[in-house]
Motif scaffolding. Structure first.
Motif, mmCIF file in Angstrom:
data_model
loop_
_atom_site.group_PDB
_atom_site.id
_atom_site.type_symbol
_atom_site.label_atom_id
_atom_site.label_comp_id
_atom_site.label_asym_id
_atom_site.label_seq_id
_atom_site.Cartn_x
_atom_site.Cartn_y
_atom_site.Cartn_z
ATOM 1 N N PRO A 13 0.845 -1.199 0.000
ATOM 2 C CA PRO A 13 0.000 0.000 0.000
ATOM 3 C C PRO A 13 0.882 1.252 0.000
ATOM 4 C CG PRO A 13 -0.754 -1.578 1.643
ATOM 5 C CD PRO A 13 0.576 -2.066 1.162
ATOM 6 N N LEU A 14 0.355 2.338 -0.551
ATOM 7 C CA LEU A 14 1.153 3.549 -0.692
ATOM 8 C C LEU A 14 1.756 4.004 0.634
ATOM 9 C CD1 LEU A 14 2.195 5.968 -2.287
ATOM 10 C CD2 LEU A 14 -0.023 7.075 -1.923
ATOM 11 N N SER A 15 0.988 3.959 1.715
ATOM 12 C CA SER A 15 1.480 4.437 3.014
ATOM 13 C C SER A 15 2.683 3.610 3.474
ATOM 14 C CB SER A 15 0.369 4.378 4.066
ATOM 15 O OG SER A 15 -0.153 3.056 4.177
ATOM 16 N N VAL A 16 2.637 2.307 3.218
ATOM 17 C CA VAL A 16 3.757 1.439 3.591
ATOM 18 C C VAL A 16 4.909 1.608 2.613
ATOM 19 C CG1 VAL A 16 4.495 -0.943 3.947
ATOM 20 C CG2 VAL A 16 2.203 -0.220 4.673
ATOM 21 N N PHE A 17 4.570 1.748 1.322
ATOM 22 C CA PHE A 17 5.597 1.866 0.298
ATOM 23 C C PHE A 17 6.476 3.094 0.520
ATOM 24 C CE2 PHE A 17 7.050 3.514 -3.797
ATOM 25 C CZ PHE A 17 7.726 2.421 -4.305
ATOM 26 N N LYS A 18 5.898 4.217 0.923
ATOM 27 C CA LYS A 18 6.677 5.434 1.140
ATOM 28 C C LYS A 18 7.742 5.213 2.207
ATOM 29 C CE LYS A 18 3.129 8.148 1.829
ATOM 30 N NZ LYS A 18 2.340 9.373 2.091
ATOM 31 N N VAL A 19 7.395 4.555 3.287
ATOM 32 C CA VAL A 19 8.350 4.293 4.360
ATOM 33 C C VAL A 19 9.352 3.225 3.923
ATOM 34 C CG1 VAL A 19 8.623 3.531 6.750
ATOM 35 C CG2 VAL A 19 6.650 4.945 6.111
ATOM 36 N N TRP A 20 8.855 2.196 3.289
ATOM 37 C CA TRP A 20 9.715 1.096 2.852
ATOM 38 C C TRP A 20 10.758 1.582 1.835
ATOM 39 C CZ3 TRP A 20 11.165 -3.697 3.944
ATOM 40 C CH2 TRP A 20 11.784 -4.463 2.948
ATOM 41 N N SER A 21 10.305 2.336 0.828
ATOM 42 C CA SER A 21 11.229 2.786 -0.212
ATOM 43 C C SER A 21 12.268 3.757 0.344
ATOM 44 C CB SER A 21 10.454 3.437 -1.370
ATOM 45 O OG SER A 21 9.709 4.557 -0.916
ATOM 46 N N CYS A 22 11.893 4.629 1.265
ATOM 47 C CA CYS A 22 12.861 5.548 1.877
ATOM 48 C C CYS A 22 13.878 4.787 2.728
ATOM 49 C CB CYS A 22 12.145 6.592 2.735
ATOM 50 S SG CYS A 22 11.553 8.012 1.806
ATOM 51 N N THR A 23 13.414 3.742 3.399
ATOM 52 C CA THR A 23 14.340 2.902 4.169
ATOM 53 C C THR A 23 15.355 2.256 3.239
ATOM 54 O OG1 THR A 23 12.639 2.434 5.830
ATOM 55 C CG2 THR A 23 14.519 0.938 5.743
ATOM 56 N N MET A 24 14.875 1.725 2.125
ATOM 57 C CA MET A 24 15.770 1.062 1.191
ATOM 58 C C MET A 24 16.688 2.063 0.487
ATOM 59 S SD MET A 24 14.951 -1.853 1.983
ATOM 60 C CE MET A 24 16.222 -2.578 0.961
ATOM 61 N N CYS A 25 16.196 3.263 0.186
ATOM 62 C CA CYS A 25 17.062 4.298 -0.405
ATOM 63 C C CYS A 25 18.238 4.589 0.519
ATOM 64 C CB CYS A 25 16.260 5.573 -0.656
ATOM 65 S SG CYS A 25 15.252 5.562 -2.166
ATOM 66 N N TYR A 26 17.953 4.722 1.817
ATOM 67 C CA TYR A 26 19.019 4.994 2.782
ATOM 68 C C TYR A 26 20.018 3.850 2.815
ATOM 69 C CZ TYR A 26 21.050 6.971 7.069
ATOM 70 O OH TYR A 26 21.894 7.534 7.992
ATOM 71 N N SER A 27 19.498 2.634 2.794
ATOM 72 C CA SER A 27 20.373 1.459 2.853
ATOM 73 C C SER A 27 21.206 1.307 1.585
ATOM 74 C CB SER A 27 19.523 0.201 3.066
ATOM 75 O OG SER A 27 20.327 -0.967 3.060
ATOM 76 N N TYR A 28 20.572 1.465 0.417
ATOM 77 C CA TYR A 28 21.295 1.283 -0.846
ATOM 78 C C TYR A 28 22.326 2.386 -1.074
ATOM 79 C CZ TYR A 28 17.686 -2.138 -2.114
ATOM 80 O OH TYR A 28 16.857 -3.219 -2.149
ATOM 81 N N LEU A 29 21.985 3.630 -0.725
ATOM 82 C CA LEU A 29 22.876 4.753 -1.001
ATOM 83 C C LEU A 29 24.101 4.759 -0.097
ATOM 84 C CD1 LEU A 29 20.319 7.679 -1.535
ATOM 85 C CD2 LEU A 29 21.759 6.605 -3.279
ATOM 86 N N PHE A 30 23.916 4.373 1.177
ATOM 87 C CA PHE A 30 24.998 4.563 2.153
ATOM 88 C C PHE A 30 25.593 3.262 2.685
ATOM 89 C CE2 PHE A 30 21.926 8.170 2.744
ATOM 90 C CZ PHE A 30 22.617 9.040 1.921
ATOM 91 N N ARG A 31 24.984 2.143 2.340
ATOM 92 C CA ARG A 31 25.558 0.829 2.640
ATOM 93 C C ARG A 31 26.033 0.707 4.100
ATOM 94 N NH1 ARG A 31 23.720 -2.639 -1.075
ATOM 95 N NH2 ARG A 31 23.941 -1.789 -3.167
#
Length: 513
Positions: A13-31
């Motif tokens: 769902p969009l509400s979950v996706f926004k949090v999930w995708s931002c979490t993954m962006c942080y993880s992928y970008l900064f390892r």
């Protein structure tokens, strides 16, 4: 009904996706190299030991929640905060595109579904096809002009990495490390060439008393010293910090560790560049002052020395204090926003002033300098002056002031140009004002045994009366014209040393005026 958004792990769902995708962006970008860690498989970030937050503090990173977004950005510098927020916003945009774009015209089992892969947004793609997007700018060292690709297999499923069993996208073309290594090599080579020419130039200027007592040569020596300092610091920076970042993982690099020595070296580079601009300004100001106030030569250059070496400390120290108070990371290489103008402003003012000085000098050469029948025309003299004074005044640096967008196809060539123009200036001025200078030749010739002066070599030396000596002699003659005559040799403190090689002297002897 709430929108569903797909990524490599499934649909949310969009509400979950926004949090999930931002979490993954942080993880992928900064390892896992920053103060927060992605707590997989939960959509949350957790503070670790050593963070500004108590260990175990949990954040649910919704980019549209300004309080949470600001708290997460506090663990990053401004540059990395911008990367992370850009990634999060692109994920939300991708979710909206997934729900608003019309469905494909082919059967469901004939295509791979539209998806967000953690960095990029991919459309529906026919099986056995390849989806292509431009490389995102928020990937570190990314080349936006390059493409990332995602393969749709014959089974109408996205290709999965054999090791992780997860959907995989090929971003290898986005970061061409060879380009960065090429820039490193070009920068070190240009700096080394400048040092090779500048060091003996300073030795020559200081070795001959007839040269070192002149105000002009003293200013040249200080300018050359500032170039030597800059070239040396940049070689150290490129070899110890830049190359280290290219060869090591982010978390092991000196830049990421953000050592005190790394920050001092970066501050030294900003001070060195500012000294360059100030000394170029002082060179231009001194010549302009001599033209406007003919023969009123300053008795001492103490104010010049203070201005050239001390005044740059004011903006640079202020800048360093601000970066230290802000606790910026990455050796302070990332942009500090408006605070960068503490350095930019004095440098730009120096270049602007030098444009004025150059224009005024050329105008005087063209309009007020009387031509001798046996001498070049005023236009030829002005052309020579332009060739000589442009590198001395740093006018060529305007070519690299504006930085084009990263997605411009010629960005790599532009970076090469920046390296060459910026780092070879010292070599050019050393060639013009020392090695090709007839006055220097005459002084060096005075210590060469007479037996070496006879023959073809002597003729070559006589013929090498440099453009720099000729040009500045023209300026001296301008003083004479503006003041109604008088001998050019009347004032020993004149801008030009007059003991140059006289081509008309019989037997090739020197004319010591």
């Amino acid at each position: 009904m709430e929108m569903l958004c797909r990524d490599r792990y499934g649909s949310f769902p969009l509400s979950v996706f926004k949090v999930w995708s931002c979490t993954m962006c942080y993880s992928y970008l900064f390892r896992d190299s920053m103060e927060l860690r992605a707590d997989m498989p939960k959509p949350q970030l957790v503070a670790i030991n050593g963070s500004r937050y108590p260990p175990g503090t949990v954040f649910y990173p919704d980019i549209q929640n300004t309080t949470i977004a600001r708290a997460v950005c506090n663990s990053l510098d401004d540059f990395n905060c911008g990367r992370w927020t850009s990634c999060c916003r692109r994920a939300v945009e991708c979710c909206e595109e997934q729900n608003h774009d019309p469905p494909p015209s082919f059967e469901e089992d004939e295509y791979c579904p539209r998806t967000w892969d953690g960095f990029g947004c991919f459309k529906d793609t026919r099986r056995s096809g390849v989806a292509v997007i431009n490389c995102p700018t928020y990937i570190e060292h990314s080349n936006p002009a390059a493409d990332a690709t995602k393969i749709c297999t014959e089974n109408a499923t996205w290709f999965r990495d054999p090791a992780s069993k997860q959907e995989w996208t090929d971003y290898t073309n986005c970061v061409l490390m060879q380009n960065f290594m090429t820039l490193y090599k070009v920068g070190v080579a240009c700096n080394a060439i400048s040092l090779i020419l500048l060091l003996p130039s300073c030795v020559i200027f200081m070795a001959f008393r007839q040269l070192r007592v002149q105000h002009r040569i003293q200013l040249h020596t200080c300018l050359f010293a500032s170039f030597i300092f800059t070239n040396g610091v940049m070689i150290c920076w490129d070899s110890l910090v830049y190359k280290d970042r290219l060869e090591k993982p982010l978390e092991e690099s000196v830049m990421h560790i953000n050592t005190v020595g790394c920050r001092i070296l970066y501050t030294a580079s900003r001070y060195a560049w500012t000294c360059n601009f100030v000394w170029m300004f002082l060179e231009a100001f001194h010549l302009y002052r001599l033209i406007v106030h003919a023969f009123k030569v300053p008795k001492s250059l103490k104010l010049y020395f203070i201005g050239g070496w001390v005044s740059p400390l004011i903006p640079v120290v202020s800048y360093a204090i601000i970066r230290g108070v802000r606790k910026d990371g990455s050796c302070w290489v990332h942009h500090a926003g408006g605070f960068e103008w503490l350095i930019y402003t004095p440098n730009l003012l120096c270049i602007m002033a030098n444009f004025f000085f150059l224009g005024s000098i050329l105008w005087i050469l063209l309009t007020q300098l009387q031509s001798h029948p046996n001498e070049p025309s005023s236009y030829r003299r002005a052309l020579k002056a332009t060739f000589i004074l442009v590198p001395l005044f740093g006018i060529q640096l305007v070519l690299v002031i504006y930085r084009p967008p990263q997605d411009w196809t010629g960005s790599f060539g532009y970076e090469i140009l920046v390296k060459v123009v910026s780092n070879t200036q010292g070599a050019i001025v050393a060639l013009i004002f020392c090695f090709l200078n007839g006055e220097v030749h005459s002084n060096i010739g005075g210590v060469i045994p007479m037996t070496m002066k006879r023959g073809p070599l002597r003729a070559d030396i006589v013929a090498s009366n440099s453009m720099s000596t000729q040009c500045t002699t023209d300026v001296a003659r301008t003083h004479q014209v503006r003041n109604g005559g008088g001998s050019l040799t009347d004032n020993k403190a004149n801008y030009i040393a007059l003991s140059t090689i006289d081509k008309d002297t019989p037997n090739g002897m020197y004319n010591r005026k």
